[in-house]
Design an enzyme around this catalytic site. Structure first.
Site, mmCIF file in Angstrom:
data_model
loop_
_atom_site.group_PDB
_atom_site.id
_atom_site.type_symbol
_atom_site.label_atom_id
_atom_site.label_comp_id
_atom_site.label_asym_id
_atom_site.label_seq_id
_atom_site.Cartn_x
_atom_site.Cartn_y
_atom_site.Cartn_z
ATOM 1 N N HIS A 133 0.854 -1.196 0.000
ATOM 2 C CA HIS A 133 0.000 0.000 0.000
ATOM 3 C C HIS A 133 0.883 1.236 0.000
ATOM 4 O O HIS A 133 1.879 1.299 0.704
ATOM 5 C CB HIS A 133 -0.889 0.014 1.247
ATOM 6 C CG HIS A 133 -1.898 1.117 1.221
ATOM 7 N ND1 HIS A 133 -3.131 0.968 0.631
ATOM 8 C CD2 HIS A 133 -1.844 2.398 1.667
ATOM 9 C CE1 HIS A 133 -3.807 2.099 0.731
ATOM 10 N NE2 HIS A 133 -3.043 2.985 1.361
ATOM 11 N N ASP A 192 -14.684 2.896 6.691
ATOM 12 C CA ASP A 192 -13.647 3.786 6.174
ATOM 13 C C ASP A 192 -14.209 4.680 5.073
ATOM 14 O O ASP A 192 -13.892 5.871 5.010
ATOM 15 C CB ASP A 192 -12.445 2.997 5.653
ATOM 16 C CG ASP A 192 -11.352 3.927 5.152
ATOM 17 O OD1 ASP A 192 -10.868 4.740 5.964
ATOM 18 O OD2 ASP A 192 -11.014 3.885 3.954
ATOM 19 N N ARG A 200 -14.119 13.088 6.598
ATOM 20 C CA ARG A 200 -12.821 13.706 6.923
ATOM 21 C C ARG A 200 -12.395 14.670 5.826
ATOM 22 O O ARG A 200 -11.829 15.725 6.082
ATOM 23 C CB ARG A 200 -11.749 12.627 7.114
ATOM 24 C CG ARG A 200 -11.837 11.921 8.451
ATOM 25 C CD ARG A 200 -10.927 10.700 8.481
ATOM 26 N NE ARG A 200 -9.547 11.031 8.279
ATOM 27 C CZ ARG A 200 -8.638 10.193 7.744
ATOM 28 N NH1 ARG A 200 -8.975 8.969 7.387
ATOM 29 N NH2 ARG A 200 -7.398 10.574 7.573
ATOM 30 N N SER A 203 -7.223 4.188 8.969
ATOM 31 C CA SER A 203 -7.899 4.087 7.671
ATOM 32 C C SER A 203 -7.144 3.101 6.765
ATOM 33 O O SER A 203 -7.735 2.170 6.191
ATOM 34 C CB SER A 203 -7.962 5.485 7.036
ATOM 35 O OG SER A 203 -8.199 5.419 5.662
ATOM 36 N N LYS A 245 -8.169 -1.167 5.955
ATOM 37 C CA LYS A 245 -8.410 -1.660 4.586
ATOM 38 C C LYS A 245 -7.530 -2.877 4.304
ATOM 39 O O LYS A 245 -7.959 -3.855 3.705
ATOM 40 C CB LYS A 245 -8.107 -0.566 3.552
ATOM 41 C CG LYS A 245 -9.155 0.515 3.503
ATOM 42 C CD LYS A 245 -8.992 1.380 2.276
ATOM 43 C CE LYS A 245 -7.967 2.462 2.440
ATOM 44 N NZ LYS A 245 -8.435 3.753 2.879
HETATM 45 N N1 URA Z 1 -4.991 7.040 2.477
HETATM 46 C C1 URA Z 1 -5.988 6.363 3.086
HETATM 47 O O1 URA Z 1 -6.353 5.282 2.661
HETATM 48 N N2 URA Z 1 -6.537 6.903 4.192
HETATM 49 C C2 URA Z 1 -6.152 8.096 4.694
HETATM 50 O O2 URA Z 1 -6.682 8.509 5.701
HETATM 51 C C3 URA Z 1 -5.129 8.795 4.040
HETATM 52 C C4 URA Z 1 -4.553 8.236 2.933
#
Ligand code: URA
Length: 434
Positions: A82, A161, A168, A183, A187
């Site tokens: 990621h 999320d 947000r 967050s 995921k």
């Molecule tokens: N990427 C994400 O998946 N979440 C965030 O809060 C910031 C960047």
């Protein structure tokens, strides 16, 4: 429990329990907690912070807010990657097939982009007919058969999320280290991988502008991953100039294919080899980062990585001829050169400004319902540290609309600095945290 009391507890600097976090997140998904209460809660978290236990608990609650993908039917250790997000970041397009060709299965769910350029799925969709929507059983079958599938995350995975991030985004609460960590990690955990390599970007084109913040975020995410039973490594990387030479969906696909051919930009190649090496080690295909890197170099030289990319594209209904014929990718109608006005060394290329120029052209989305133009974007002809002379082309702007081209040109005008002295270039990979 009352929502107002939980908000007040965090507002006053209290430590939230797992039950309180679950109450807020679950209540928000079920629409028992309103947007205005959740906004107040998020702002309290932003200002007061969340400690390591609270962040870990928030991650767990979010990860279990929807379906959790079960990858156990695929043999081997499944390693995910990621990136915290950067300009021109096409790493997944390279690393996925590269790692799969070296024997570690890649079962990846990716997102669409909101902001400067598309996400991995938007980039892949610039390949004609590419299908990012596989059913779970098709996804698992494809990874078992050819070692790789990259699909769009469905609505049912981590709904918390999606809903929280949208709020947000409009309440000035994105740039909070614990909220970003929970967050991202929620995921990854819901995505079902056994191990995770995180690319934490730092610099003008990243969420984290300062190395200390990037380090804090990286350590926090590694801690959360390990506590959730996933082997996790974070690599902190430089995002002070765009990654590679291209920013824009089809342009980035071409550059990713060039990289799989061994002809990619130095910075992108270095990053992909680093991330990929850690993935091979976590996947137990290699015992050291050094031997893993040699393996990946061999997989590129032998053409296996490129072949794996073609096989993956074909398996998802895309045209595999793209590896030999870039003309099948969408192409912008206008290509305009931006010229250097003086001699010297390029001292900086503002990644964020280049991203904004690409967004103006239509390469990204300002809102989630915007349509992306796959063909447009920016091609840098030089990188930081290069010597240029007046009249040299610094940037190509690929556009389909003259008004948007003018806007992008104005942004690029302020994005590149040239100085008489050559500055030392920062390393791509700054630190590895495991
Ligand atoms: N990427 C994400 O998946 N979440 C965030 O809060 C910031 C960047």
């Amino acid at each position: 429990m009352r929502t107002c009391d939980v908000i007040a507890k965090k507002r006053d600097g209290g430590k939230l329990t797992s039950k309180e976090l679950e109450f807020v997140v679950q209540g928000f998904i079920e629409e028992e907690i309103t947007d205005y209460q959740m906004s107040a809660f998020l702002m309290a978290c932003y200002i007061r912070g969340l400690d390591i236990d609270e962040t870990g608990n928030l991650t767990k609650v979010m990860a279990s807010s929807g379906e959790q993908v079960d990858l156990s039917a695929i043999s081997g250790i499944k390693v995910d990657k990621h990136s915290t997000g950067g300009i021109g970041d096409k790493t997944t397009l390279v690393v996925g097939p590269l790692v799969a060709a070296a024997g570690v299965p890649v079962a990846k769910m990716s997102g669409r982009g909101l902001g400067y350029t598309g996400g991995t799925i938007d980039k892949l969709e610039s390949i004609p007919e590419f299908n990012p929507y596989l059913k779970e059983n098709e996804f698992i079958r494809q990874v078992s058969k050819i070692g790789i599938a990259i699909v769009g995350a469905t609505e049912n995975i981590n709904p918390a999320d999606k809903k929280i991030y949208a709020l947000r985004d409009v309440t000035a609460t994105v740039s909070s280290i614990p909220l970003i960590a929970s967050s991202i990690m929620s995921k990854k955990i819901a995505g079902g991988a056994d191990a995770i390599v995180l690319d934490v970007k730092v610099g003008s084109g990243a969420f984290m502008k300062k190395p200390d913040d990037a380090r804090e975020l990286a350590k926090l995410m590694v801690n959360i991953g390990e506590k959730a039973g996933r082997k996790t490594v974070a690599v902190i990387t430089n995002m002070n100039e765009p990654l590679g030479f291209t920013v824009g969906n089809a342009l980035e696909v071409k550059e990713a294919i060039d990289t799989l051919k061994g002809k990619g930009p130095k910075d992108l190649t270095e990053l992909c080899l680093t991330i990929g090496s850690h993935m091979l080690v976590l996947g137990e295909a290699e015992t050291s980062v050094k031997s893993a890197r040699e393996k990946l170099e061999e997989v590129i030289c032998s053409g296996k990585a490129l072949k794996k990319f073609a096989q993956f594209v074909e398996a998802q209904d895309g045209n595999p001829e793209v590896i030999d014929n870039y003309d099948i990718l969408p192409r912008a109608k206008i290509v305009s050169d931006y010229i250097a006005s003086g001699d010297g060394y390029i001292s900086s290329i503002d990644a964020e400004a280049v991203g904004k120029a690409a967004l103006e052209l239509g390469a990204g989305r300002a809102t989630k319902d915007d349509k992306i133009d796959s063909s447009v974007g920016i091609v840098l002809k030089h990188k930081v540290g290069d010597h240029v002379e007046a009249g040299d082309v610094l940037v190509e702007i690929h556009a389909n609309d003259i008004v948007l081209l003018d806007r992008a040109d104005t942004i690029i005008d302020n994005a590149i600095s040239i100085s008489k002295e050559k500055l030392e270039k920062k390393a791509m990979v700054m630190e590895v945290i495991s």
